[in-house]
Design a protein around this motif. Structure first.
Motif, PDB file in Angstrom:
ATOM      1  N   PHE A   1       0.779  -1.220   0.146  1.00  0.00           N
ATOM      2  CA  PHE A   1      -0.195  -0.062   0.028  1.00  0.00           C
ATOM      3  C   PHE A   1       0.863   1.349   0.053  1.00  0.00           C
ATOM      4  CE2 PHE A   1      -3.256  -2.898   1.493  1.00  0.00           C
ATOM      5  CZ  PHE A   1      -4.220  -2.613   0.704  1.00  0.00           C
ATOM      6  N   VAL A   2       2.338   1.028   0.104  1.00  0.00           N
ATOM      7  CA  VAL A   2       3.112   2.435   0.027  1.00  0.00           C
ATOM      8  C   VAL A   2       2.984   3.062  -1.273  1.00  0.00           C
ATOM      9  CG1 VAL A   2       5.290   3.028   0.406  1.00  0.00           C
ATOM     10  CG2 VAL A   2       4.458   1.302   1.745  1.00  0.00           C
ATOM     11  N   GLY A   3       3.038   2.363  -2.363  1.00  0.00           N
ATOM     12  CA  GLY A   3       2.886   2.794  -3.579  1.00  0.00           C
ATOM     13  C   GLY A   3       1.583   3.539  -3.946  1.00  0.00           C
TER      14      GLY A   3
ATOM     15  N   LEU B   1       5.137   5.175 -12.792  1.00  0.00           N
ATOM     16  CA  LEU B   1       5.756   3.912 -12.462  1.00  0.00           C
ATOM     17  C   LEU B   1       6.928   3.919 -11.384  1.00  0.00           C
ATOM     18  CD1 LEU B   1       5.833   2.060 -15.922  1.00  0.00           C
ATOM     19  CD2 LEU B   1       4.366   1.435 -13.974  1.00  0.00           C
ATOM     20  N   THR B   2       7.457   5.017 -11.672  1.00  0.00           N
ATOM     21  CA  THR B   2       8.695   5.539 -10.681  1.00  0.00           C
ATOM     22  C   THR B   2       8.074   5.531  -9.199  1.00  0.00           C
ATOM     23  OG1 THR B   2       9.735   6.500 -11.972  1.00  0.00           O
ATOM     24  CG2 THR B   2      10.311   7.114  -9.879  1.00  0.00           C
ATOM     25  N   VAL B   3       7.013   6.135  -8.923  1.00  0.00           N
ATOM     26  CA  VAL B   3       6.248   6.414  -7.701  1.00  0.00           C
ATOM     27  C   VAL B   3       5.760   4.900  -7.320  1.00  0.00           C
ATOM     28  CG1 VAL B   3       4.304   7.482  -6.491  1.00  0.00           C
ATOM     29  CG2 VAL B   3       5.623   8.848  -8.060  1.00  0.00           C
ATOM     30  N   SER B   4       5.263   4.413  -7.860  1.00  0.00           N
ATOM     31  CA  SER B   4       4.570   3.014  -7.657  1.00  0.00           C
ATOM     32  C   SER B   4       5.412   1.965  -7.346  1.00  0.00           C
ATOM     33  CB  SER B   4       3.844   2.500  -8.800  1.00  0.00           C
ATOM     34  OG  SER B   4       2.995   1.133  -8.298  1.00  0.00           O
ATOM     35  N   LEU B   5       6.703   1.742  -8.026  1.00  0.00           N
ATOM     36  CA  LEU B   5       7.538   0.794  -8.080  1.00  0.00           C
ATOM     37  C   LEU B   5       8.469   1.087  -6.742  1.00  0.00           C
ATOM     38  CD1 LEU B   5       8.959  -0.021 -11.709  1.00  0.00           C
ATOM     39  CD2 LEU B   5       7.488  -1.266 -10.245  1.00  0.00           C
ATOM     40  N   ALA B   6       8.787   2.330  -6.606  1.00  0.00           N
ATOM     41  CA  ALA B   6       9.730   2.860  -5.441  1.00  0.00           C
ATOM     42  C   ALA B   6       8.867   2.572  -4.098  1.00  0.00           C
ATOM     43  CB  ALA B   6      10.061   4.303  -5.472  1.00  0.00           C
ATOM     44  N   GLY B   7       7.773   2.698  -4.152  1.00  0.00           N
ATOM     45  CA  GLY B   7       6.596   2.215  -3.084  1.00  0.00           C
ATOM     46  C   GLY B   7       6.606   1.002  -2.637  1.00  0.00           C
ATOM     47  N   ILE B   8       6.460   0.284  -3.745  1.00  0.00           N
ATOM     48  CA  ILE B   8       6.509  -1.317  -3.419  1.00  0.00           C
ATOM     49  C   ILE B   8       7.961  -1.797  -2.860  1.00  0.00           C
ATOM     50  CG2 ILE B   8       6.372  -3.404  -4.958  1.00  0.00           C
ATOM     51  CD1 ILE B   8       4.405  -2.223  -6.738  1.00  0.00           C
ATOM     52  N   LEU B   9       8.967  -1.170  -3.662  1.00  0.00           N
ATOM     53  CA  LEU B   9      10.126  -1.714  -3.059  1.00  0.00           C
ATOM     54  C   LEU B   9      10.635  -1.107  -1.504  1.00  0.00           C
ATOM     55  CD1 LEU B   9      12.529  -1.222  -6.033  1.00  0.00           C
ATOM     56  CD2 LEU B   9      11.874  -3.295  -5.306  1.00  0.00           C
ATOM     57  N   ALA B  10      10.256  -0.104  -1.366  1.00  0.00           N
ATOM     58  CA  ALA B  10      10.297   0.548   0.147  1.00  0.00           C
ATOM     59  C   ALA B  10       9.245  -0.134   1.127  1.00  0.00           C
ATOM     60  CB  ALA B  10       9.970   2.010   0.289  1.00  0.00           C
ATOM     61  N   GLY B  11       8.085  -0.728   0.565  1.00  0.00           N
ATOM     62  CA  GLY B  11       7.264  -1.444   1.186  1.00  0.00           C
ATOM     63  C   GLY B  11       7.717  -2.648   1.408  1.00  0.00           C
ATOM     64  N   ALA B  12       8.238  -3.163   0.658  1.00  0.00           N
ATOM     65  CA  ALA B  12       8.854  -4.602   0.560  1.00  0.00           C
ATOM     66  C   ALA B  12      10.177  -4.621   1.755  1.00  0.00           C
ATOM     67  CB  ALA B  12       9.226  -5.370  -0.632  1.00  0.00           C
ATOM     68  N   VAL B  13      10.647  -3.768   1.916  1.00  0.00           N
ATOM     69  CA  VAL B  13      11.946  -3.671   2.671  1.00  0.00           C
ATOM     70  C   VAL B  13      11.489  -3.410   4.337  1.00  0.00           C
ATOM     71  CG1 VAL B  13      14.179  -2.319   3.365  1.00  0.00           C
ATOM     72  CG2 VAL B  13      13.316  -3.128   0.980  1.00  0.00           C
ATOM     73  N   LEU B  14      10.590  -2.569   4.626  1.00  0.00           N
ATOM     74  CA  LEU B  14      10.175  -1.895   5.900  1.00  0.00           C
ATOM     75  C   LEU B  14       9.275  -2.824   6.307  1.00  0.00           C
ATOM     76  CD1 LEU B  14      10.845   1.777   5.031  1.00  0.00           C
ATOM     77  CD2 LEU B  14      12.362   0.056   6.202  1.00  0.00           C
ATOM     78  N   PHE B  15       8.022  -3.272   5.433  1.00  0.00           N
ATOM     79  CA  PHE B  15       6.947  -3.810   5.823  1.00  0.00           C
ATOM     80  C   PHE B  15       6.494  -5.425   5.571  1.00  0.00           C
ATOM     81  CE2 PHE B  15       6.353   0.854   5.884  1.00  0.00           C
ATOM     82  CZ  PHE B  15       6.269   1.081   7.274  1.00  0.00           C
ATOM     83  N   PRO B  16       5.790  -6.131   6.135  1.00  0.00           N
ATOM     84  CA  PRO B  16       5.480  -7.389   5.648  1.00  0.00           C
ATOM     85  C   PRO B  16       4.772  -7.438   4.140  1.00  0.00           C
ATOM     86  CG  PRO B  16       4.014  -6.961   7.260  1.00  0.00           C
ATOM     87  CD  PRO B  16       5.051  -5.945   7.306  1.00  0.00           C
ATOM     88  N   ILE B  17       4.876  -8.297   3.199  1.00  0.00           N
ATOM     89  CA  ILE B  17       3.956  -8.030   2.083  1.00  0.00           C
ATOM     90  C   ILE B  17       3.300  -9.292   2.042  1.00  0.00           C
ATOM     91  CG2 ILE B  17       4.392  -8.502  -0.470  1.00  0.00           C
ATOM     92  CD1 ILE B  17       4.961  -5.676   0.581  1.00  0.00           C
ATOM     93  N   GLY B  18       2.012  -9.194   1.725  1.00  0.00           N
ATOM     94  CA  GLY B  18       1.110 -10.613   1.734  1.00  0.00           C
ATOM     95  C   GLY B  18      -0.030 -10.288   0.756  1.00  0.00           C
ATOM     96  N   PRO B  19      -0.991 -11.141   0.770  1.00  0.00           N
ATOM     97  CA  PRO B  19      -2.396 -10.869   0.175  1.00  0.00           C
ATOM     98  C   PRO B  19      -3.142  -9.560   0.565  1.00  0.00           C
ATOM     99  CG  PRO B  19      -2.191 -12.924   1.037  1.00  0.00           C
ATOM    100  CD  PRO B  19      -1.093 -12.147   1.601  1.00  0.00           C
ATOM    101  N   VAL B  20      -3.532  -9.133  -0.292  1.00  0.00           N
ATOM    102  CA  VAL B  20      -4.296  -7.761  -0.184  1.00  0.00           C
ATOM    103  C   VAL B  20      -5.779  -7.699  -0.460  1.00  0.00           C
ATOM    104  CG1 VAL B  20      -4.673  -5.188  -1.371  1.00  0.00           C
ATOM    105  CG2 VAL B  20      -2.400  -6.455  -1.383  1.00  0.00           C
ATOM    106  N   THR B  21      -6.225  -7.241   0.736  1.00  0.00           N
ATOM    107  CA  THR B  21      -7.843  -7.040   0.828  1.00  0.00           C
ATOM    108  C   THR B  21      -8.300  -5.782  -0.020  1.00  0.00           C
ATOM    109  OG1 THR B  21      -7.657  -8.085   2.955  1.00  0.00           O
ATOM    110  CG2 THR B  21      -9.663  -6.930   2.320  1.00  0.00           C
ATOM    111  N   LEU B  22      -9.171  -5.982  -0.916  1.00  0.00           N
ATOM    112  CA  LEU B  22      -9.644  -5.049  -1.658  1.00  0.00           C
ATOM    113  C   LEU B  22     -10.722  -4.134  -1.031  1.00  0.00           C
ATOM    114  CD1 LEU B  22      -9.793  -6.918  -5.089  1.00  0.00           C
ATOM    115  CD2 LEU B  22      -7.902  -5.369  -4.286  1.00  0.00           C
TER     116      LEU B  22
END
Length: 285
Positions: A76-78, A141-162
């Motif tokens: 959700f960071v991205g 895409l820069t904003v979204s990908l940077a957010g996904i990478l930062a989120g993966a480093v600092l927070f857990p990644i898992g299934p997303v509730t829509l």
């Protein structure tokens, strides 16, 4: 080989070179500029700063959409960063690129040389706008990908509730993130077309950039006023934040289609105005 065949090859080769070759050359010039790289770097810093701030403070749930979900799922960071970037940061960077497209060439004295070579004014406008389109997609895409990478480093990644309550796996969530990036980039095309038109009106790139950004801000201000409610559906920023429908199951494509039609209308109108202005412009530099 006959002389007629030799002539045919000679004619076709420059056309090919001035097609994709000219477009790729323009992209190379655009993305090699330190200004472009600095803007993309600044956009990438937005989600990183959001992620670090939530990690350090823990977050209290107050803020832009999806902020309260970041600590549970870094994907959700991205999305949060896009919500933060849409009102100012993304229009600002697009305004700089689009506003500089023609006026920048005129100010540096290269516009006349581009038109002296067999490029043509229509082709030059098309290539400049196409380059701005690529930048719109690269920026989101820069904003979204940077957010996904930062989120993966600092927070857990898992299934997303829509938003509809359904849960999707990480792969589909990443696909939804890509669709949202495309949606946001699509929403910026009208602004890019407006910036291209403004750029044909002046030889001062800074003025064209500023005017394009002002248009983006004015559109959002008018969109918040109840007194201008009749104008809201026609403003270029009307659908900018309506990508929530892409986070439902099944996806509701109505807002995507509405965004596309609105932006295509702006591209058609201001593309025609750009050509009408540029075709009769006396190029002296």
């Amino acid at each position: 080989m006959s002389s007629s065949e030799t002539t045919a090859v000679t004619v076709r080769s420059p056309r090919h070179a001035l097609g994709w070759g000219f477009f790729l050359s323009e992209l190379g010039v655009l993305f090699r500029r330190r200004r472009t790289q600095a803007m993309l770097g600044a956009l990438a810093a937005v989600p990183i700063l959001i992620a670090v701030a939530i990690r350090v403070t823990g977050g209290d749930g107050r803020g832009p959409a999806f902020l309260d979900r970041i600590s549970q799922n870094g994907l959700f960071v991205g999305m949060t960063a896009l919500v933060v970037s849409i009102p100012l940061f993304l229009p600002l960077t697009v305004g700089v690129v689009a506003g500089d497209s023609i006026a920048g060439e005129a100010s540096t004295g290269t516009l006349r040389y581009l038109l002296v070579s067999p490029v043509g004014r229509i082709r030059l406008l098309v290539v400049k706008f196409a380059s701005a389109v690529v930048f719109c997609l690269a920026a989101t895409l820069t904003v979204s990908l940077a957010g996904i990478l930062a989120g993966a480093v600092l927070f857990p990644i898992g299934p997303v509730t829509l938003l509809s309550g359904d849960t999707v796996d990480v792969g589909e969530a990443l696909l939804r993130a890509l669709l949202i990036s495309v949606y946001v980039a699509l929403g910026l095309l009208g602004l890019a077309a407006i910036g291209l038109f403004i750029s044909t009106l002046t030889d001062a790139p800074v003025g064209a950039m500023a005017a394009t950004v002002v248009v983006a801000i004015l559109s959002q201000v008018l969109g918040q006023l109840s007194q201008t409610e009749l104008l809201h559906p026609f403003l270029p920023s009307y659908h900018w934040l309506d990508f929530a429908d892409l986070l439902r199951q099944p996806i509701d494509w109505s807002s995507f289609a509405g965004n596309a039609w609105l932006q295509l209308a702006y591209v058609a109108i201001f593309g025609a105005l750009s050509y009408a202005r540029f075709a009769t412009k006396d190029v002296l530099s």
